[in-house]
Design a protein around this motif. Structure first.
Motif, PDB file in Angstrom:
ATOM      1  N   VAL A  21       0.839  -1.208   0.000  1.00  0.00           N
ATOM      2  CA  VAL A  21       0.000   0.000   0.000  1.00  0.00           C
ATOM      3  C   VAL A  21       0.870   1.253   0.000  1.00  0.00           C
ATOM      4  O   VAL A  21       0.599   2.209  -0.731  1.00  0.00           O
ATOM      5  CB  VAL A  21      -0.973  -0.007   1.211  1.00  0.00           C
ATOM      6  CG1 VAL A  21      -1.608   1.360   1.417  1.00  0.00           C
ATOM      7  CG2 VAL A  21      -2.032  -1.066   1.015  1.00  0.00           C
ATOM      8  N   THR A  22       1.926   1.254   0.786  1.00  0.00           N
ATOM      9  CA  THR A  22       2.805   2.427   0.870  1.00  0.00           C
ATOM     10  C   THR A  22       3.516   2.686  -0.451  1.00  0.00           C
ATOM     11  O   THR A  22       3.553   3.818  -0.934  1.00  0.00           O
ATOM     12  CB  THR A  22       3.836   2.242   1.993  1.00  0.00           C
ATOM     13  OG1 THR A  22       3.141   2.045   3.221  1.00  0.00           O
ATOM     14  CG2 THR A  22       4.740   3.452   2.108  1.00  0.00           C
ATOM     15  N   THR A  25       1.032   3.730  -3.316  1.00  0.00           N
ATOM     16  CA  THR A  25       0.374   5.035  -3.171  1.00  0.00           C
ATOM     17  C   THR A  25       1.342   6.194  -2.988  1.00  0.00           C
ATOM     18  O   THR A  25       0.917   7.284  -2.630  1.00  0.00           O
ATOM     19  CB  THR A  25      -0.620   5.022  -1.983  1.00  0.00           C
ATOM     20  OG1 THR A  25       0.086   4.723  -0.782  1.00  0.00           O
ATOM     21  CG2 THR A  25      -1.727   4.011  -2.216  1.00  0.00           C
ATOM     22  N   ARG A  26       2.622   5.979  -3.241  1.00  0.00           N
ATOM     23  CA  ARG A  26       3.556   7.111  -3.189  1.00  0.00           C
ATOM     24  C   ARG A  26       3.166   8.109  -4.253  1.00  0.00           C
ATOM     25  O   ARG A  26       2.964   7.770  -5.411  1.00  0.00           O
ATOM     26  CB  ARG A  26       4.983   6.647  -3.461  1.00  0.00           C
ATOM     27  CG  ARG A  26       5.628   5.987  -2.308  1.00  0.00           C
ATOM     28  CD  ARG A  26       7.073   5.650  -2.628  1.00  0.00           C
ATOM     29  NE  ARG A  26       7.619   4.838  -1.558  1.00  0.00           N
ATOM     30  CZ  ARG A  26       8.576   3.935  -1.722  1.00  0.00           C
ATOM     31  NH1 ARG A  26       9.106   3.739  -2.906  1.00  0.00           N
ATOM     32  NH2 ARG A  26       9.004   3.242  -0.704  1.00  0.00           N
ATOM     33  N   ILE A  27       3.080   9.374  -3.865  1.00  0.00           N
ATOM     34  CA  ILE A  27       2.727  10.436  -4.809  1.00  0.00           C
ATOM     35  C   ILE A  27       3.928  11.370  -4.892  1.00  0.00           C
ATOM     36  O   ILE A  27       4.057  12.307  -4.114  1.00  0.00           O
ATOM     37  CB  ILE A  27       1.459  11.190  -4.356  1.00  0.00           C
ATOM     38  CG1 ILE A  27       0.321  10.185  -4.144  1.00  0.00           C
ATOM     39  CG2 ILE A  27       1.065  12.239  -5.377  1.00  0.00           C
ATOM     40  CD1 ILE A  27      -0.926  10.774  -3.543  1.00  0.00           C
ATOM     41  N   SER A  37      -1.395   9.733   2.960  1.00  0.00           N
ATOM     42  CA  SER A  37      -1.017   8.333   3.001  1.00  0.00           C
ATOM     43  C   SER A  37      -2.190   7.468   3.429  1.00  0.00           C
ATOM     44  O   SER A  37      -3.055   7.904   4.188  1.00  0.00           O
ATOM     45  CB  SER A  37       0.133   8.161   4.002  1.00  0.00           C
ATOM     46  OG  SER A  37       0.440   6.809   4.173  1.00  0.00           O
ATOM     47  N   LEU A  38      -2.184   6.232   2.957  1.00  0.00           N
ATOM     48  CA  LEU A  38      -3.163   5.253   3.408  1.00  0.00           C
ATOM     49  C   LEU A  38      -2.609   4.407   4.550  1.00  0.00           C
ATOM     50  O   LEU A  38      -3.265   3.483   5.014  1.00  0.00           O
ATOM     51  CB  LEU A  38      -3.595   4.355   2.239  1.00  0.00           C
ATOM     52  CG  LEU A  38      -4.390   5.049   1.147  1.00  0.00           C
ATOM     53  CD1 LEU A  38      -4.694   4.077   0.014  1.00  0.00           C
ATOM     54  CD2 LEU A  38      -5.672   5.646   1.696  1.00  0.00           C
TER      55      LEU A  38
END
Length: 191
Positions: A21-22, A25-27, A37-38
């Motif tokens: 997930v990390t 989902t890095r933007i 962050s999720l």
């Protein structure tokens, strides 16, 4: 404190889920002291789904992977011991007690209603803020030497994320309750 093989496997799987997930989902194009962050969602979900001990263990495993140097954290340098000095590390550190508290609120207290799931999730989110915000304040003021007021810390670490984290807590409550209701081990306890 001994863990069963089942608990260790579940903790490892949840830690791996946190890594995925990390990383996914890095933007990279959004720069902020505290990125969206999720991770809080996954940390609280770990506690609510797996229970206090196993959920907290999964977050310890995730932290140890990152501190050992694996690139599993959300922002540069993505891992290593130097990450301890980043202002946002307090939010990562808070994931361990957040998972524990969220899980503990559901354990051994009779049938778990949707209301209890959401309250447990909100409590986990609150723990993340209670540890993460003072860590930002301390790191910015005392390590980096950037005089930062409490209001400034709230503006960078709380106000932009508060509503999103309320929504994440509701999602965790709904998701965890739905999963528990479908597992034979939990179906009578979590109706």
């Amino acid at each position: 404190m001994k863990f069963t093989h089942r608990e260790m496997v579940l903790a490892g799987l949840m830690a791996a889920f946190m890594v995925v997930v990390t990383v996914v989902t890095r933007i990279p194009f959004v720069y902020a002291v505290v990125p969206f962050s999720l991770q809080p969602l996954v940390a609280v979900l770990a506690g609510v789904l797996l229970g206090a001990r196993t959920g907290a263990l999964s977050m310890v495993v995730y932290l140890l992977l990152g501190l050992a140097g694996l690139p599993v954290f959300a922002t540069e340098p993505f891992g290593g011991v130097m990450y301890l000095l980043k202002p946002t590390f307090g939010f990562l550190l808070a994931q361990v007690p957040a998972a524990y508290i969220a899980g503990r609120l559901l354990e051994n207290r009779g049938p778990a209603s949707l209301y209890r799931y959401i309250i447990a999730s909100l409590a986990g989110m609150a723990v993340i803020y209670l540890i993460g915000l003072p860590y930002i304040y301390g790191t910015l003021n005392f390590y980096l030497g950037k005089a930062t007021s409490i209001m400034a810390v709230l503006k960078i670490g709380f106000i932009p994320f508060f509503v999103w984290d309320l929504l994440k807590a509701v999602v965790v409550g709904l998701l965890a309750r739905a999963i528990h209701r479908r597992l034979p081990r939990y179906s009578s306890k979590y109706k």
